[in-house]
Write a protein that holds these residues in place. Structure first.
Motif, PDB file in Angstrom:
ATOM      1  N   GLY A 272       0.808  -1.212   0.000  1.00 33.34           N
ATOM      2  CA  GLY A 272       0.000   0.000   0.000  1.00 33.34           C
ATOM      3  C   GLY A 272       0.842   1.263   0.000  1.00 33.34           C
ATOM      4  N   VAL A 273       1.902   1.292   0.820  1.00 37.59           N
ATOM      5  CA  VAL A 273       2.792   2.458   0.843  1.00 37.59           C
ATOM      6  C   VAL A 273       3.488   2.629  -0.503  1.00 37.59           C
ATOM      7  CG1 VAL A 273       4.837   3.435   1.926  1.00 37.59           C
ATOM      8  CG2 VAL A 273       3.110   2.332   3.336  1.00 37.59           C
ATOM      9  N   THR A 274       3.895   1.511  -1.107  1.00 35.56           N
ATOM     10  CA  THR A 274       4.559   1.594  -2.416  1.00 35.56           C
ATOM     11  C   THR A 274       3.641   2.165  -3.480  1.00 35.56           C
ATOM     12  OG1 THR A 274       5.922  -0.325  -1.815  1.00 35.56           O
ATOM     13  CG2 THR A 274       5.804   0.264  -4.140  1.00 35.56           C
ATOM     14  N   VAL A 275       2.380   1.751  -3.466  1.00 32.88           N
ATOM     15  CA  VAL A 275       1.428   2.286  -4.449  1.00 32.88           C
ATOM     16  C   VAL A 275       1.179   3.771  -4.211  1.00 32.88           C
ATOM     17  CG1 VAL A 275      -0.970   2.131  -5.233  1.00 32.88           C
ATOM     18  CG2 VAL A 275       0.355   0.062  -4.881  1.00 32.88           C
ATOM     19  N   LEU A 276       1.106   4.183  -2.943  1.00 32.56           N
ATOM     20  CA  LEU A 276       0.944   5.609  -2.656  1.00 32.56           C
ATOM     21  C   LEU A 276       2.130   6.418  -3.176  1.00 32.56           C
ATOM     22  CD1 LEU A 276      -0.525   5.682   0.966  1.00 32.56           C
ATOM     23  CD2 LEU A 276      -1.681   6.310  -1.145  1.00 32.56           C
ATOM     24  N   LEU A 277       3.346   5.925  -2.940  1.00 30.92           N
ATOM     25  CA  LEU A 277       4.526   6.642  -3.433  1.00 30.92           C
ATOM     26  C   LEU A 277       4.579   6.637  -4.960  1.00 30.92           C
ATOM     27  CD1 LEU A 277       7.289   5.506  -0.921  1.00 30.92           C
ATOM     28  CD2 LEU A 277       5.990   7.639  -0.946  1.00 30.92           C
TER      29      LEU A 277
ATOM     30  N   VAL B  65      -3.568   0.028   8.973  1.00 27.53           N
ATOM     31  CA  VAL B  65      -2.878   0.732  10.060  1.00 27.53           C
ATOM     32  C   VAL B  65      -1.382   0.850   9.758  1.00 27.53           C
ATOM     33  CG1 VAL B  65      -2.251   0.621  12.496  1.00 27.53           C
ATOM     34  CG2 VAL B  65      -4.577   0.060  11.779  1.00 27.53           C
ATOM     35  N   GLY B  66      -0.778  -0.222   9.278  1.00 26.31           N
ATOM     36  CA  GLY B  66       0.631  -0.164   8.907  1.00 26.31           C
ATOM     37  C   GLY B  66       0.901   0.801   7.773  1.00 26.31           C
ATOM     38  N   CYS B  67      -0.005   0.834   6.799  1.00 24.21           N
ATOM     39  CA  CYS B  67       0.157   1.782   5.683  1.00 24.21           C
ATOM     40  C   CYS B  67       0.062   3.222   6.179  1.00 24.21           C
ATOM     41  CB  CYS B  67      -0.895   1.500   4.618  1.00 24.21           C
ATOM     42  SG  CYS B  67      -0.821   2.584   3.180  1.00 24.21           S
ATOM     43  N   GLY B  68      -0.873   3.488   7.088  1.00 26.15           N
ATOM     44  CA  GLY B  68      -0.980   4.835   7.637  1.00 26.15           C
ATOM     45  C   GLY B  68       0.248   5.229   8.435  1.00 26.15           C
TER      46      GLY B  68
END
Length: 564
Positions: free
Chosen positions: A212-217, A361-364
Protein backbone atom coordinates in the motif's frame (compact mmCIF):
# COMPACT_ATOMS: atom_id res chain seq x y z
CA UNK A 1 48.03 -19.26 5.68
CA UNK A 2 44.80 -19.63 7.66
CA UNK A 3 45.87 -22.99 9.05
CA UNK A 4 49.29 -21.65 10.11
CA UNK A 5 47.97 -18.44 11.70
CA UNK A 6 48.51 -18.12 15.46
CA UNK A 7 45.60 -19.30 17.52
CA UNK A 8 43.89 -16.87 19.89
CA UNK A 9 42.26 -17.61 23.18
CA UNK A 10 38.50 -17.30 23.59
CA UNK A 11 38.78 -13.94 25.35
CA UNK A 12 41.21 -12.55 22.77
CA UNK A 13 39.03 -13.82 19.94
CA UNK A 14 35.95 -12.15 21.38
CA UNK A 15 37.79 -8.86 21.82
CA UNK A 16 39.01 -9.01 18.22
CA UNK A 17 35.48 -9.64 16.94
CA UNK A 18 34.13 -6.67 18.92
CA UNK A 19 36.94 -4.45 17.60
CA UNK A 20 36.16 -5.52 14.02
CA UNK A 21 32.47 -4.72 14.53
CA UNK A 22 33.39 -1.27 15.87
CA UNK A 23 35.65 -0.76 12.87
CA UNK A 24 32.86 -1.78 10.51
CA UNK A 25 30.65 1.00 11.87
CA UNK A 26 33.41 3.58 11.52
CA UNK A 27 34.20 2.46 7.97
CA UNK A 28 30.52 2.72 7.02
CA UNK A 29 30.43 6.32 8.25
CA UNK A 30 33.66 7.10 6.40
CA UNK A 31 32.35 5.67 3.14
CA UNK A 32 29.22 7.81 3.26
CA UNK A 33 31.21 10.92 4.14
CA UNK A 34 33.74 10.20 1.40
CA UNK A 35 31.13 9.74 -1.31
CA UNK A 36 29.58 13.14 -0.55
CA UNK A 37 33.02 14.71 -0.32
CA UNK A 38 34.01 13.44 -3.77
CA UNK A 39 30.83 14.83 -5.30
CA UNK A 40 31.05 18.26 -3.63
CA UNK A 41 34.77 18.71 -4.29
CA UNK A 42 34.32 17.74 -7.94
CA UNK A 43 31.65 20.42 -8.34
CA UNK A 44 33.81 22.96 -6.45
CA UNK A 45 36.86 22.29 -8.63
CA UNK A 46 34.86 22.45 -11.86
CA UNK A 47 33.18 25.74 -10.92
CA UNK A 48 34.76 28.67 -12.84
CA UNK A 49 34.16 31.13 -9.97
CA UNK A 50 34.04 29.27 -6.63
CA UNK A 51 32.59 31.36 -3.82
CA UNK A 52 34.51 29.65 -1.00
CA UNK A 53 37.87 28.15 -0.12
CA UNK A 54 38.60 24.41 0.15
CA UNK A 55 37.78 24.69 3.86
CA UNK A 56 34.37 26.09 3.03
CA UNK A 57 33.75 23.21 0.62
CA UNK A 58 34.68 20.70 3.34
CA UNK A 59 32.30 22.42 5.74
CA UNK A 60 29.59 22.04 3.10
CA UNK A 61 30.44 18.33 2.90
CA UNK A 62 30.01 17.86 6.64
CA UNK A 63 26.75 19.80 6.58
CA UNK A 64 25.29 17.69 3.77
CA UNK A 65 26.38 14.47 5.46
CA UNK A 66 24.70 15.42 8.72
CA UNK A 67 21.62 16.61 6.83
CA UNK A 68 21.39 13.18 5.17
CA UNK A 69 20.91 11.67 8.64
CA UNK A 70 18.01 13.99 9.43
CA UNK A 71 19.94 16.60 11.41
CA UNK A 72 18.75 20.19 11.23
CA UNK A 73 21.32 22.70 10.02
CA UNK A 74 21.63 26.38 10.85
CA UNK A 75 22.58 28.65 7.94
CA UNK A 76 24.32 31.73 9.29
CA UNK A 77 24.98 33.54 5.98
CA UNK A 78 21.55 35.04 5.19
CA UNK A 79 20.45 38.34 3.64
CA UNK A 80 18.67 39.44 6.80
CA UNK A 81 21.52 38.41 9.07
CA UNK A 82 19.25 36.18 11.15
CA UNK A 83 20.33 32.50 11.18
CA UNK A 84 17.85 30.36 9.30
CA UNK A 85 17.17 26.66 9.90
CA UNK A 86 17.39 24.11 7.08
CA UNK A 87 15.46 20.95 7.94
CA UNK A 88 14.27 19.70 4.54
CA UNK A 89 16.18 16.43 4.14
CA UNK A 90 16.73 15.03 0.60
CA UNK A 91 15.45 11.47 1.03
CA UNK A 92 17.54 10.08 -1.81
CA UNK A 93 20.63 11.31 0.00
CA UNK A 94 19.46 9.49 3.14
CA UNK A 95 19.56 6.17 1.32
CA UNK A 96 23.39 6.19 1.31
CA UNK A 97 24.06 6.19 5.10
CA UNK A 98 21.07 3.95 5.83
CA UNK A 99 22.28 1.35 3.35
CA UNK A 100 25.87 1.49 4.67
CA UNK A 101 24.83 1.05 8.31
CA UNK A 102 22.46 -1.76 7.40
CA UNK A 103 25.15 -3.64 5.52
CA UNK A 104 27.75 -3.12 8.28
CA UNK A 105 25.45 -4.55 10.98
CA UNK A 106 24.44 -7.45 8.76
CA UNK A 107 28.02 -8.40 7.86
CA UNK A 108 29.18 -8.10 11.47
CA UNK A 109 27.12 -11.18 12.34
CA UNK A 110 28.76 -13.31 9.65
CA UNK A 111 31.31 -15.41 11.59
CA UNK A 112 34.87 -15.41 10.32
CA UNK A 113 36.78 -18.65 10.16
CA UNK A 114 38.63 -19.38 13.38
CA UNK A 115 36.89 -16.63 15.38
CA UNK A 116 33.93 -16.79 17.72
CA UNK A 117 30.55 -15.59 16.51
CA UNK A 118 29.30 -12.23 17.70
CA UNK A 119 25.97 -11.92 19.45
CA UNK A 120 23.19 -9.84 17.95
CA UNK A 121 23.24 -7.30 20.76
CA UNK A 122 27.02 -7.01 20.60
CA UNK A 123 26.98 -6.43 16.84
CA UNK A 124 24.30 -3.77 17.16
CA UNK A 125 26.06 -1.88 19.94
CA UNK A 126 29.52 -1.95 18.37
CA UNK A 127 28.41 -0.97 14.85
CA UNK A 128 26.25 1.89 16.12
CA UNK A 129 29.02 3.00 18.49
CA UNK A 130 31.65 3.11 15.75
CA UNK A 131 29.35 5.04 13.43
CA UNK A 132 28.35 7.60 16.06
CA UNK A 133 31.98 8.22 17.00
CA UNK A 134 32.70 9.37 13.46
CA UNK A 135 29.47 11.38 13.45
CA UNK A 136 30.47 13.19 16.63
CA UNK A 137 33.86 14.07 15.13
CA UNK A 138 32.23 15.41 11.95
CA UNK A 139 29.74 17.49 13.94
CA UNK A 140 32.59 18.96 15.97
CA UNK A 141 34.50 19.90 12.82
CA UNK A 142 31.55 21.74 11.30
CA UNK A 143 30.47 23.44 14.52
CA UNK A 144 31.79 26.90 13.53
CA UNK A 145 31.20 26.60 9.78
CA UNK A 146 28.62 28.30 7.58
CA UNK A 147 26.35 25.27 8.07
CA UNK A 148 26.39 24.29 11.73
CA UNK A 149 24.21 21.61 13.20
CA UNK A 150 21.39 22.07 15.69
CA UNK A 151 22.55 19.96 18.70
CA UNK A 152 19.21 18.34 19.67
CA UNK A 153 18.78 17.01 16.13
CA UNK A 154 21.94 14.91 16.54
CA UNK A 155 20.06 12.68 18.98
CA UNK A 156 16.69 12.77 17.25
CA UNK A 157 16.37 11.92 14.47
CA UNK A 158 20.03 11.35 13.49
CA UNK A 159 20.95 8.75 16.13
CA UNK A 160 17.52 7.11 15.76
CA UNK A 161 18.04 6.70 12.01
CA UNK A 162 21.43 5.06 12.55
CA UNK A 163 20.09 2.76 15.27
CA UNK A 164 17.09 1.77 13.16
CA UNK A 165 19.25 0.92 10.14
CA UNK A 166 21.59 -1.16 12.32
CA UNK A 167 18.64 -2.98 13.91
CA UNK A 168 17.29 -3.77 10.47
CA UNK A 169 20.67 -5.19 9.47
CA UNK A 170 20.79 -7.42 12.57
CA UNK A 171 17.23 -8.57 11.87
CA UNK A 172 18.15 -9.40 8.28
CA UNK A 173 21.20 -11.41 9.37
CA UNK A 174 18.98 -13.37 11.79
CA UNK A 175 16.70 -14.46 8.94
CA UNK A 176 14.00 -11.77 9.32
CA UNK A 177 12.16 -13.57 12.13
CA UNK A 178 8.67 -12.51 13.16
CA UNK A 179 8.09 -11.82 16.84
CA UNK A 180 7.73 -14.86 19.03
CA UNK A 181 7.18 -14.97 22.80
CA UNK A 182 10.27 -15.46 24.97
CA UNK A 183 11.17 -18.86 26.34
CA UNK A 184 9.93 -17.99 29.84
CA UNK A 185 6.43 -17.17 28.53
CA UNK A 186 3.62 -19.63 29.39
CA UNK A 187 3.27 -22.67 27.19
CA UNK A 188 -0.36 -21.80 26.53
CA UNK A 189 0.76 -18.59 24.79
CA UNK A 190 3.15 -20.52 22.55
CA UNK A 191 0.40 -23.02 21.67
CA UNK A 192 -2.14 -20.30 20.95
CA UNK A 193 0.24 -18.48 18.62
CA UNK A 194 1.11 -21.75 16.88
CA UNK A 195 -2.56 -22.62 16.37
CA UNK A 196 -3.44 -19.18 15.07
CA UNK A 197 -0.51 -19.16 12.63
CA UNK A 198 0.62 -15.81 13.98
CA UNK A 199 3.76 -15.57 11.86
CA UNK A 200 1.90 -16.23 8.64
CA UNK A 201 -0.71 -13.58 9.48
CA UNK A 202 1.96 -11.07 10.52
CA UNK A 203 3.91 -11.60 7.30
CA UNK A 204 0.77 -11.05 5.24
CA UNK A 205 -0.04 -7.84 7.11
CA UNK A 206 3.49 -6.48 6.63
CA UNK A 207 3.55 -7.29 2.92
CA UNK A 208 0.12 -5.75 2.36
CA UNK A 209 1.07 -2.58 4.24
CA UNK A 210 4.35 -2.27 2.31
CA UNK A 211 2.47 -2.74 -0.96
CA UNK A 212 0.00 0.00 0.00
CA UNK A 213 2.79 2.46 0.84
CA UNK A 214 4.56 1.59 -2.42
CA UNK A 215 1.43 2.29 -4.45
CA UNK A 216 0.94 5.61 -2.66
CA UNK A 217 4.53 6.64 -3.43
CA UNK A 218 4.25 5.46 -7.02
CA UNK A 219 0.99 7.35 -7.48
CA UNK A 220 2.52 10.47 -5.96
CA UNK A 221 5.53 10.23 -8.28
CA UNK A 222 3.15 9.86 -11.24
CA UNK A 223 1.26 12.98 -10.18
CA UNK A 224 4.52 14.94 -9.95
CA UNK A 225 5.65 13.72 -13.38
CA UNK A 226 2.34 14.72 -14.98
CA UNK A 227 2.49 18.13 -13.27
CA UNK A 228 6.06 18.70 -14.50
CA UNK A 229 5.05 17.91 -18.05
CA UNK A 230 2.01 20.17 -17.70
CA UNK A 231 4.18 23.04 -16.36
CA UNK A 232 7.25 22.31 -18.45
CA UNK A 233 7.94 25.91 -19.42
CA UNK A 234 7.96 27.39 -15.86
CA UNK A 235 10.13 24.50 -14.64
CA UNK A 236 12.63 25.11 -17.43
CA UNK A 237 12.78 28.84 -16.72
CA UNK A 238 13.44 28.29 -13.00
CA UNK A 239 16.17 25.79 -13.82
CA UNK A 240 17.95 28.24 -16.13
CA UNK A 241 17.63 31.21 -13.75
CA UNK A 242 19.25 29.46 -10.78
CA UNK A 243 22.72 29.28 -12.36
CA UNK A 244 24.45 30.63 -15.42
CA UNK A 245 27.24 28.04 -15.84
CA UNK A 246 27.12 24.33 -16.45
CA UNK A 247 28.68 23.37 -13.10
CA UNK A 248 25.95 25.22 -11.21
CA UNK A 249 23.25 23.67 -13.37
CA UNK A 250 24.65 20.21 -12.69
CA UNK A 251 24.47 20.96 -8.97
CA UNK A 252 20.84 22.09 -9.33
CA UNK A 253 20.03 18.96 -11.32
CA UNK A 254 21.62 16.71 -8.69
CA UNK A 255 19.72 18.48 -5.92
CA UNK A 256 16.47 18.07 -7.84
CA UNK A 257 17.14 14.35 -8.28
CA UNK A 258 17.88 13.99 -4.57
CA UNK A 259 14.52 15.61 -3.81
CA UNK A 260 12.48 13.37 -6.15
CA UNK A 261 11.45 10.98 -3.31
CA UNK A 262 10.33 14.02 -1.30
CA UNK A 263 8.24 15.14 -4.25
CA UNK A 264 6.68 11.66 -4.46
CA UNK A 265 5.65 11.86 -0.80
CA UNK A 266 4.23 15.33 -1.38
CA UNK A 267 2.27 14.01 -4.35
CA UNK A 268 0.91 11.14 -2.24
CA UNK A 269 -0.16 13.62 0.46
CA UNK A 270 -1.86 15.70 -2.25
CA UNK A 271 -3.75 12.67 -3.55
CA UNK A 272 -4.80 11.62 -0.04
CA UNK A 273 -6.46 14.99 0.53
CA UNK A 274 -4.51 16.88 3.25
CA UNK A 275 -2.02 18.16 0.69
CA UNK A 276 1.10 20.07 1.71
CA UNK A 277 2.07 23.49 2.98
CA UNK A 278 4.03 26.06 1.00
CA UNK A 279 4.79 28.28 3.95
CA UNK A 280 2.81 29.19 7.00
CA UNK A 281 0.00 30.88 5.05
CA UNK A 282 -0.61 28.56 2.08
CA UNK A 283 -1.93 25.01 1.63
CA UNK A 284 -2.26 23.00 -1.58
CA UNK A 285 -5.04 20.34 -1.72
CA UNK A 286 -7.09 18.83 -4.55
CA UNK A 287 -10.02 21.02 -3.49
CA UNK A 288 -8.19 24.35 -3.57
CA UNK A 289 -4.85 26.15 -3.58
CA UNK A 290 -5.38 28.79 -0.92
CA UNK A 291 -3.27 31.44 0.79
CA UNK A 292 -0.17 33.31 -0.22
CA UNK A 293 2.55 30.76 -1.07
CA UNK A 294 6.22 31.33 -0.34
CA UNK A 295 7.76 29.71 -3.39
CA UNK A 296 11.53 29.76 -3.84
CA UNK A 297 12.76 29.42 -7.38
CA UNK A 298 13.19 25.69 -7.97
CA UNK A 299 12.16 23.36 -10.85
CA UNK A 300 10.13 20.93 -8.70
CA UNK A 301 8.19 23.75 -7.05
CA UNK A 302 7.21 25.08 -10.46
CA UNK A 303 4.96 22.01 -10.88
CA UNK A 304 2.47 23.00 -8.16
CA UNK A 305 -1.14 23.51 -9.35
CA UNK A 306 -2.49 26.92 -10.20
CA UNK A 307 -3.96 29.01 -7.42
CA UNK A 308 -7.70 28.88 -6.85
CA UNK A 309 -10.31 26.13 -6.47
CA UNK A 310 -9.54 22.70 -7.80
CA UNK A 311 -10.96 21.32 -11.02
CA UNK A 312 -11.95 17.82 -12.10
CA UNK A 313 -8.35 17.24 -13.17
CA UNK A 314 -7.17 17.99 -9.64
CA UNK A 315 -9.84 15.72 -8.14
CA UNK A 316 -8.61 12.83 -10.26
CA UNK A 317 -5.62 12.63 -7.89
CA UNK A 318 -7.95 10.84 -5.45
CA UNK A 319 -7.47 7.72 -7.57
CA UNK A 320 -4.11 7.24 -5.83
CA UNK A 321 -5.50 6.24 -2.39
CA UNK A 322 -8.20 4.18 -4.08
CA UNK A 323 -5.50 2.18 -5.84
CA UNK A 324 -3.61 1.80 -2.55
CA UNK A 325 -6.70 0.40 -0.81
CA UNK A 326 -7.37 -2.02 -3.66
CA UNK A 327 -3.74 -3.15 -3.50
CA UNK A 328 -4.03 -3.91 0.21
CA UNK A 329 -7.20 -5.91 -0.44
CA UNK A 330 -5.54 -7.89 -3.22
CA UNK A 331 -2.39 -8.71 -1.26
CA UNK A 332 -4.47 -9.78 1.73
CA UNK A 333 -6.79 -12.06 -0.22
CA UNK A 334 -3.91 -13.54 -2.16
CA UNK A 335 -2.87 -15.25 1.07
CA UNK A 336 -6.25 -15.46 2.78
CA UNK A 337 -7.89 -17.38 -0.08
CA UNK A 338 -5.27 -18.83 -2.46
CA UNK A 339 -6.57 -20.18 -5.76
CA UNK A 340 -5.73 -23.86 -5.17
CA UNK A 341 -5.99 -24.06 -1.37
CA UNK A 342 -8.25 -26.48 0.45
CA UNK A 343 -11.33 -25.06 2.15
CA UNK A 344 -9.90 -25.57 5.63
CA UNK A 345 -6.86 -23.45 4.66
CA UNK A 346 -8.99 -20.43 3.71
CA UNK A 347 -9.13 -17.69 6.31
CA UNK A 348 -12.43 -16.82 7.91
CA UNK A 349 -14.22 -13.53 7.34
CA UNK A 350 -12.99 -12.20 10.69
CA UNK A 351 -9.37 -13.11 10.00
CA UNK A 352 -9.45 -11.59 6.51
CA UNK A 353 -11.03 -8.34 7.71
CA UNK A 354 -8.60 -8.09 10.64
CA UNK A 355 -5.57 -8.63 8.39
CA UNK A 356 -6.73 -5.95 5.95
CA UNK A 357 -7.45 -3.52 8.81
CA UNK A 358 -4.01 -4.07 10.35
CA UNK A 359 -2.42 -3.58 6.93
CA UNK A 360 -4.27 -0.27 6.65
CA UNK A 361 -2.88 0.73 10.06
CA UNK A 362 0.63 -0.16 8.91
CA UNK A 363 0.16 1.78 5.68
CA UNK A 364 -0.98 4.83 7.64
CA UNK A 365 1.97 4.61 10.02
CA UNK A 366 4.49 4.23 7.19
CA UNK A 367 2.97 7.14 5.30
CA UNK A 368 3.11 9.33 8.41
CA UNK A 369 6.80 8.56 8.93
CA UNK A 370 7.63 9.36 5.31
CA UNK A 371 5.61 12.58 5.45
CA UNK A 372 7.49 13.67 8.57
CA UNK A 373 10.83 12.94 6.88
CA UNK A 374 9.91 14.61 3.57
CA UNK A 375 9.13 18.04 5.01
CA UNK A 376 10.83 20.57 7.20
CA UNK A 377 11.64 24.26 7.54
CA UNK A 378 13.62 26.15 4.94
CA UNK A 379 13.92 29.39 6.84
CA UNK A 380 12.13 31.65 9.28
CA UNK A 381 8.71 33.27 9.19
CA UNK A 382 6.92 32.24 6.00
CA UNK A 383 9.21 29.27 5.26
CA UNK A 384 9.04 27.83 8.75
CA UNK A 385 6.55 25.17 7.53
CA UNK A 386 7.27 23.42 4.28
CA UNK A 387 5.80 20.09 3.21
CA UNK A 388 2.98 17.77 4.31
CA UNK A 389 1.64 17.59 7.85
CA UNK A 390 2.63 14.11 9.00
CA UNK A 391 -0.27 13.29 11.29
CA UNK A 392 -2.92 14.47 8.82
CA UNK A 393 -1.28 12.52 6.00
CA UNK A 394 -1.01 9.34 8.08
CA UNK A 395 -4.62 9.59 9.28
CA UNK A 396 -5.87 10.12 5.72
CA UNK A 397 -3.90 7.09 4.50
CA UNK A 398 -5.36 4.98 7.31
CA UNK A 399 -8.95 6.05 6.57
CA UNK A 400 -8.69 5.61 2.81
CA UNK A 401 -7.06 2.19 2.90
CA UNK A 402 -9.33 0.89 5.68
CA UNK A 403 -12.54 2.01 3.94
CA UNK A 404 -11.47 0.44 0.65
CA UNK A 405 -9.17 -2.37 1.69
CA UNK A 406 -11.36 -4.14 4.27
CA UNK A 407 -14.58 -4.38 2.18
CA UNK A 408 -12.51 -5.05 -0.92
CA UNK A 409 -10.75 -7.96 0.77
CA UNK A 410 -14.09 -9.49 1.84
CA UNK A 411 -15.55 -9.10 -1.65
CA UNK A 412 -12.48 -10.64 -3.30
CA UNK A 413 -12.57 -13.52 -0.83
CA UNK A 414 -16.24 -14.22 -1.58
CA UNK A 415 -15.60 -14.01 -5.32
CA UNK A 416 -12.70 -16.44 -5.15
CA UNK A 417 -14.65 -18.93 -3.07
CA UNK A 418 -17.67 -18.63 -5.32
CA UNK A 419 -15.60 -19.08 -8.47
CA UNK A 420 -13.89 -22.15 -7.07
CA UNK A 421 -17.19 -23.63 -5.85
CA UNK A 422 -18.89 -23.28 -9.22
CA UNK A 423 -21.26 -20.52 -8.12
CA UNK A 424 -19.89 -17.96 -10.52
CA UNK A 425 -21.61 -14.88 -11.88
CA UNK A 426 -22.80 -16.66 -15.02
CA UNK A 427 -24.75 -19.25 -13.00
CA UNK A 428 -28.27 -18.08 -12.24
CA UNK A 429 -30.22 -19.44 -9.30
CA UNK A 430 -27.79 -22.22 -8.42
CA UNK A 431 -28.79 -24.32 -5.45
CA UNK A 432 -26.46 -24.18 -2.45
CA UNK A 433 -23.90 -26.95 -2.27
CA UNK A 434 -22.53 -28.37 0.94
CA UNK A 435 -18.84 -28.20 1.70
CA UNK A 436 -18.43 -31.99 1.36
CA UNK A 437 -19.96 -32.29 -2.07
CA UNK A 438 -18.98 -28.95 -3.50
CA UNK A 439 -15.94 -30.07 -5.46
CA UNK A 440 -17.59 -33.26 -6.73
CA UNK A 441 -20.73 -31.45 -7.80
CA UNK A 442 -18.78 -28.72 -9.50
CA UNK A 443 -16.64 -31.18 -11.45
CA UNK A 444 -19.69 -33.23 -12.43
CA UNK A 445 -21.60 -30.21 -13.68
CA UNK A 446 -18.63 -28.92 -15.65
CA UNK A 447 -18.25 -32.28 -17.44
CA UNK A 448 -21.97 -32.65 -18.13
CA UNK A 449 -22.38 -35.81 -15.97
CA UNK A 450 -24.53 -36.02 -12.87
CA UNK A 451 -22.72 -36.35 -9.59
CA UNK A 452 -22.51 -39.89 -8.15
CA UNK A 453 -25.37 -40.73 -5.87
CA UNK A 454 -27.37 -37.67 -6.90
CA UNK A 455 -28.60 -38.63 -10.35
CA UNK A 456 -32.19 -39.12 -9.32
CA UNK A 457 -32.62 -35.88 -7.46
CA UNK A 458 -30.32 -33.82 -9.68
CA UNK A 459 -32.68 -33.52 -12.64
CA UNK A 460 -36.07 -35.33 -12.61
CA UNK A 461 -37.63 -35.98 -15.99
CA UNK A 462 -41.28 -35.60 -16.90
CA UNK A 463 -43.29 -38.08 -18.95
CA UNK A 464 -42.55 -36.19 -22.13
CA UNK A 465 -38.84 -36.63 -21.66
CA UNK A 466 -38.18 -33.01 -20.69
CA UNK A 467 -36.42 -32.08 -17.48
CA UNK A 468 -38.73 -30.20 -15.16
CA UNK A 469 -37.47 -26.67 -14.54
CA UNK A 470 -38.81 -26.65 -10.98
CA UNK A 471 -36.57 -29.46 -9.83
CA UNK A 472 -33.52 -28.65 -11.94
CA UNK A 473 -32.47 -25.89 -9.53
CA UNK A 474 -31.68 -23.48 -12.35
CA UNK A 475 -28.00 -24.23 -11.90
CA UNK A 476 -27.27 -25.64 -15.37
CA UNK A 477 -24.73 -24.03 -17.61
CA UNK A 478 -26.24 -21.91 -20.34
CA UNK A 479 -24.59 -23.94 -23.08
CA UNK A 480 -25.82 -27.17 -21.51
CA UNK A 481 -29.29 -25.75 -21.28
CA UNK A 482 -29.27 -24.74 -24.94
CA UNK A 483 -27.98 -28.12 -26.05
CA UNK A 484 -30.45 -30.03 -23.87
CA UNK A 485 -33.34 -27.93 -25.13
CA UNK A 486 -32.53 -28.87 -28.67
CA UNK A 487 -32.73 -32.59 -27.83
CA UNK A 488 -36.01 -32.15 -25.99
CA UNK A 489 -37.61 -30.33 -28.88
CA UNK A 490 -36.65 -33.17 -31.18
CA UNK A 491 -38.44 -35.62 -28.91
CA UNK A 492 -41.83 -34.11 -29.61
CA UNK A 493 -44.18 -31.36 -28.49
CA UNK A 494 -45.10 -30.93 -24.88
CA UNK A 495 -48.85 -31.18 -24.19
CA UNK A 496 -50.34 -27.82 -23.44
CA UNK A 497 -47.43 -25.90 -24.92
CA UNK A 498 -48.69 -23.97 -27.94
CA UNK A 499 -45.24 -22.71 -28.81
CA UNK A 500 -43.93 -26.23 -29.35
CA UNK A 501 -42.73 -27.24 -32.83
CA UNK A 502 -45.02 -29.19 -35.18
CA UNK A 503 -45.17 -32.99 -34.97
CA UNK A 504 -42.34 -34.91 -36.53
CA UNK A 505 -42.78 -36.93 -39.69
CA UNK A 506 -43.41 -40.72 -39.57
CA UNK A 507 -40.02 -41.40 -41.08
CA UNK A 508 -38.23 -39.76 -38.15
CA UNK A 509 -40.58 -41.08 -35.48
CA UNK A 510 -38.36 -44.04 -34.51
CA UNK A 511 -35.41 -41.69 -34.11
CA UNK A 512 -37.39 -39.36 -31.87
CA UNK A 513 -38.71 -42.28 -29.86
CA UNK A 514 -35.20 -43.63 -29.37
CA UNK A 515 -33.90 -40.25 -28.24
CA UNK A 516 -36.84 -39.73 -25.89
CA UNK A 517 -36.39 -43.14 -24.31
CA UNK A 518 -32.66 -42.59 -23.98
CA UNK A 519 -33.21 -39.21 -22.34
CA UNK A 520 -35.88 -40.51 -19.96
CA UNK A 521 -34.15 -43.71 -18.93
CA UNK A 522 -32.04 -43.43 -15.77
CA UNK A 523 -29.94 -46.35 -16.96
CA UNK A 524 -28.79 -44.36 -19.96
CA UNK A 525 -27.95 -41.33 -17.84
CA UNK A 526 -26.17 -42.95 -14.89
CA UNK A 527 -24.33 -46.26 -15.37
CA UNK A 528 -24.25 -49.01 -12.81
CA UNK A 529 -21.30 -48.88 -10.43
CA UNK A 530 -19.83 -52.15 -11.75
CA UNK A 531 -20.19 -51.31 -15.43
CA UNK A 532 -18.20 -49.02 -17.66
CA UNK A 533 -19.86 -45.99 -19.06
CA UNK A 534 -20.10 -45.71 -22.84
CA UNK A 535 -21.60 -42.47 -24.11
CA UNK A 536 -24.52 -42.74 -26.54
CA UNK A 537 -24.83 -46.49 -25.94
CA UNK A 538 -28.55 -46.32 -26.75
CA UNK A 539 -27.87 -45.48 -30.44
CA UNK A 540 -27.63 -48.21 -33.09
CA UNK A 541 -24.18 -49.32 -34.16
CA UNK A 542 -24.98 -49.73 -37.85
CA UNK A 543 -24.23 -47.18 -40.54
CA UNK A 544 -26.37 -44.06 -40.47
CA UNK A 545 -27.74 -44.55 -44.02
CA UNK A 546 -28.84 -48.11 -43.21
CA UNK A 547 -30.48 -46.95 -39.98
CA UNK A 548 -32.49 -44.29 -41.79
CA UNK A 549 -33.30 -46.57 -44.74
CA UNK A 550 -34.71 -49.39 -42.55
CA UNK A 551 -36.86 -47.88 -39.81
CA UNK A 552 -37.68 -51.31 -38.40
CA UNK A 553 -34.02 -51.60 -37.25
CA UNK A 554 -33.83 -48.08 -35.87
CA UNK A 555 -33.43 -49.23 -32.31
CA UNK A 556 -35.35 -50.48 -29.32
CA UNK A 557 -38.97 -49.67 -28.83
CA UNK A 558 -40.24 -47.20 -26.28
CA UNK A 559 -40.90 -50.01 -23.73
CA UNK A 560 -37.47 -51.63 -23.86
CA UNK A 561 -34.46 -50.71 -21.79
CA UNK A 562 -32.01 -48.93 -24.10
CA UNK A 563 -29.06 -50.20 -22.11
CA UNK A 564 -29.89 -53.87 -22.87
Amino acid sequence: MTENSPSLSAEQGRSAVLAFALLRGAVAAGLGLGSIAVLVMALWISSPTPDSSPGGALHAVTGLWLLAHGAELIRADTLSGVPAPVGLVPLLLTVVPVRLVHRAARDALVPDEGRPALSEVGAFVMVVGGYLLVGAAVAGYGWDGPLSVHPPSLLFPSAVVVAGAAAAGVWTAAGRPVWSPPSWAPASLHEALARSRFRERAGTVCRSAAAGVTVLLGGGALLVAVALVWHAQPAQQSFVQLSGNWAGRVAVLLLALALVPNAAVWGAAYGLGPGFALGTASTVTPLAFSGRPALPGFPLLAAVPAEGPGTALNWSALAVPVAAGATIAWFTVRRAAPPHAAREEVWSLRETALAAALAAVGCGAGTAVLAAAAGGPLGTRALAEFGPVWWLTGAAALVWTALIGVPGALVLRAWRLGERGGVAWWRVGAAPVTAEGEEAAYGAEASGVAAPGKAAEAEPVSESGEASPESSGGGRWWWRCSGRRGGDEAAGPVPGDESAPPPVSPESAPVAASLAVGAASPAARTPAPDEGFAPYDFLPTGPWHEWTARPEEAGPSGTEDPSS
